[in-house]
Design an enzyme around this catalytic site. Structure first.
Site, PDB file in Angstrom:
ATOM      1  N   THR A 126      -5.625  -3.509   2.650  1.00 22.77           N
ATOM      2  CA  THR A 126      -5.070  -3.287   3.985  1.00 22.77           C
ATOM      3  C   THR A 126      -6.180  -2.802   4.902  1.00 22.77           C
ATOM      4  O   THR A 126      -7.013  -1.986   4.505  1.00 22.77           O
ATOM      5  CB  THR A 126      -3.902  -2.272   3.949  1.00 22.77           C
ATOM      6  OG1 THR A 126      -3.389  -2.092   5.283  1.00 22.77           O
ATOM      7  CG2 THR A 126      -4.328  -0.928   3.395  1.00 22.77           C
ATOM      8  N   HIS A 163      -1.852   7.265 -10.862  1.00 24.30           N
ATOM      9  CA  HIS A 163      -2.547   8.096 -11.845  1.00 24.30           C
ATOM     10  C   HIS A 163      -1.897   8.025 -13.227  1.00 24.30           C
ATOM     11  O   HIS A 163      -2.453   8.530 -14.212  1.00 24.30           O
ATOM     12  CB  HIS A 163      -2.560   9.551 -11.359  1.00 24.30           C
ATOM     13  CG  HIS A 163      -3.770  10.329 -11.782  1.00 24.30           C
ATOM     14  ND1 HIS A 163      -4.584   9.948 -12.822  1.00 24.30           N
ATOM     15  CD2 HIS A 163      -4.326  11.473 -11.283  1.00 24.30           C
ATOM     16  CE1 HIS A 163      -5.555  10.812 -12.967  1.00 24.30           C
ATOM     17  NE2 HIS A 163      -5.427  11.750 -12.047  1.00 24.30           N
TER      18      HIS A 163
END
Length: 422
Positions: A341, A393
Site C-alpha cells: 500500500t 506475530h
C-alpha cells in the site's frame, strides 16, 4: 412466467444489495441482457436475464439485501405483459373471484420467504461441506455453533462438539434484540448533522479491519530507504522504457520486485494461518491497494515473480483503471499472498498499515522527502522514504520482520540486485 434469480458469484459471497435496476416493469429484455447492478462486499456486478420476454414484476427494491438463489424479478416469456391493463375491467363475478385467488395465494408466497430467511442465515456462515452435511444430519443450526478457527470457519469437529454439548447456547439469541436496537436508524435533532448510511462495501471494510485487529497479533516495524539509485536509474531509462513498452517506469515495479526477493528469503511472510496449520505459498500474487470513491480495494498482480518491470507496471495501471471505473471482477481481487500500500501518493510521511486478512504481511510505502543524510564523513541531501511492515506475530518473529525490511532496503539501494533476486 420465468424468474430472474441472483446467481452464484463466488464461494465467499452469499448476498448483495441491489444498487440499481437497469430495467423496469413493462420493459422488453433479451436473454443475456443486463437487468440490474448488484453491490457485493467486494465488487459491483451486473446481473443478466436468462430469458427473453417482458419484465412484469420486480420482487426487490433498490437498496434491498438479496441472497444468492433468491428470485428478484419475473419475466413473461410470451411477452403478453403489455396486454395486462386490458383486464382491468372484468365482469362482476370475475372481479369477485380475483380477491379470493389473491388471498389463497398469499400464504403460499409467505412460506418461501420464511424459508429464504432461514436458509440465508445458514448460507452466511463459512463452513466446510462436511460440516454442513453433519449439521443437517444432526439438525444443528450452524449460526449457533461455536468455532475455534481464527478465520471463523465452521469445521466438522465444531459441529461434533456442538452436538455433544449438554444444551444449546442461547446467548446469541438473547443478544439479537440489542443488535437490532444498535442498527436502528440514527436520529439527530441538529439540522447541521447529515446522517448517511454506509454502503455495503464500506460496512464490510469496517468489519474486516476491526476483525483482523482482534484476531491477529499485529505488529509494525519501520526502516528507511535511500532512493537515489532507483531515481537515477529511472531518470536514465524513462524515455526509452516508455518508447519500448508504452507504459511509464514507476516506483511500484521496483518495490514489487524487491518484495518478491524478500519474500523468497523470508517465506513465512508469504504464508497464511489456517486453524493450527501454516499454509506456505510458493507463488507470489501481490496485492496493490487502490483508493476509489467507494473505499479501498486490493486487486492482485498474479505471478508477479514471472513478470518483467513493464508487465508489472502495465498490470498495475490496468487494475487501477478498472478499480476507479468500478469494473473489477471477483477474480481480480481474490487470492493475494502479500499486499503493498502506498500512502505516499497522498503525502503520508509515516503510517502503520493494517493487515489484509488472511495475509500475514503488508508493506507500507510513503512519500519521498529530501533529507540531509550522513554518507561516510559527508552530509548529503538524499531522497528518503520511510517503510513500514505490519505482520502477524503469531507466525512471524521480529527477527524475520526486520530482516525482510532490510532486504527490501538493500535491493532498492542497489537496484541491480532486483535482476538477481526479484
Amino acid at each position: 412466467m420465468a424468474e430472474v434469480k441472483v446467481p452464484e458469484l463466488a464461494e465467499s459471497i452469499s448476498e448483495g444489495s441491489i444498487a440499481q435496476w437497469l430495467k423496469q416493469p413493462g420493459d422488453r429484455v433479451e436473454k443475456g441482457e443486463y437487468v440490474l447492478e448488484l453491490e457485493t462486499d467486494k465488487v459491483n456486478v451486473e446481473i443478466i436475464s436468462d430469458y427473453t420476454g417482458t419484465l412484469t414484476e420486480l420482487l426487490a427494491e433498490e437498496g434491498d439485501t438479496v441472497q444468492v438463489g433468491q428470485s428478484i424479478a419475473i419475466v413473461d416469456e410470451n411477452g403478453t405483459a403489455a396486454a395486462a391493463p386490458k383486464a382491468e375491467a372484468p365482469k362482476t363475478e370475475e372481479a369477485k373471484a380475483e380477491p379470493v385467488k389473491a388471498e389463497q395465494a398469499a400464504p403460499a408466497q409467505e412460506a418461501p420467504k420464511a424459508e429464504t430467511k432461514e436458509a440465508s442465515s445458514t448460507q452466511q456462515v463459512i463452513a466446510s461441506p462436511a460440516a454442513r452435511k453433519l449439521a443437517r444430519e444432526k439438525g444443528i443450526d450452524l449460526t449457533q455453533v461455536p468455532v475455534v478457527d481464527p478465520l471463523g470457519r465452521v469445521r466438522v469437529q465444531d459441529v461434533e462438539a456442538a452436538s455433544n454439548a449438554p444444551a444449546p447456547v442461547a446467548a446469541p439469541k438473547q443478544a439479537a434484540p440489542a443488535a437490532k436496537q444498535a442498527a436502528a436508524p440514527v436520529e439527530v435533532n441538529d439540522d447541521r448533522i447529515e446522517v448517511v448510511k454506509m454502503t455495503r462495501r464500506r460496512q464490510t471494510i469496517a468489519k474486516r479491519l476491526v476483525q483482523v485487529q482482534s484476531e491477529a497479533a499485529m505488529l509494525t516495524t519501520f526502516n528507511e530507504v535511500d532512493l537515489s539509485a532507483v531515481m537515477e536509474l529511472r531518470s536514465r531509462h524513462k524515455d526509452s522504457f516508455v518508447k519500448a513498452n508504452d507504459v511509464k517506469l514507476g516506483f511500484m515495479s521496483f518495490f514489487t520486485k524487491a518484495v518478491i526477493g524478500a519474500l523468497k528469503k523470508y517465506p513465512l511472510l508469504n504464508a497464511e494461518i489456517k486453524g493450527d496449520h501454516i499454509l506456505k505459498k510458493n507463488f507470489y500474487d501481490i496485492g496493490v491497494a487502490v483508493s476509489t470513491d467507494e473505499g479501498l480495494v486490493v486487486p492482485v498482480v498474479r505471478d508477479a515473480d514471472r513478470k518483467s518491470f513493464a508487465e508489472i507496471e502495465q498490470n498495475i495501471s490496468d487494475l487501477a483503471v478498472k478499480a476507479r471505473n468500478n469494473k473489477l471482477g471477483l477474480s481480480d481481487l481474490s487470492g493475494g499472498t502479500f499486499t503493498i500500500t502506498n500512502g505516499g501518493t497522498f503525502g503520508s510521511l509515516l503510517s502503520t498499515p493494517i493487515l489484509n486478512a488472511p495475509q500475514v504481511g503488508i508493506l507500507g510505502m510513503h512519500t519521498i522527502k529530501t533529507r540531509p543524510i550522513a554518507v561516510g564523513d559527508q552530509i548529503e541531501n538524499r531522497p528518503m522514504m520511510y517503510l513500514a511492515l505490519s505482520y502477524d506475530h503469531r507466525i512471524v518473529d521480529g527477527k524475520e520482520a526486520v530482516g525482510f525490511l532490510v532486504a527490501i532496503k538493500d535491493m532498492l539501494e542497489d537496484p541491480e540486485q532486483l535482476l538477481l533476486q526479484g
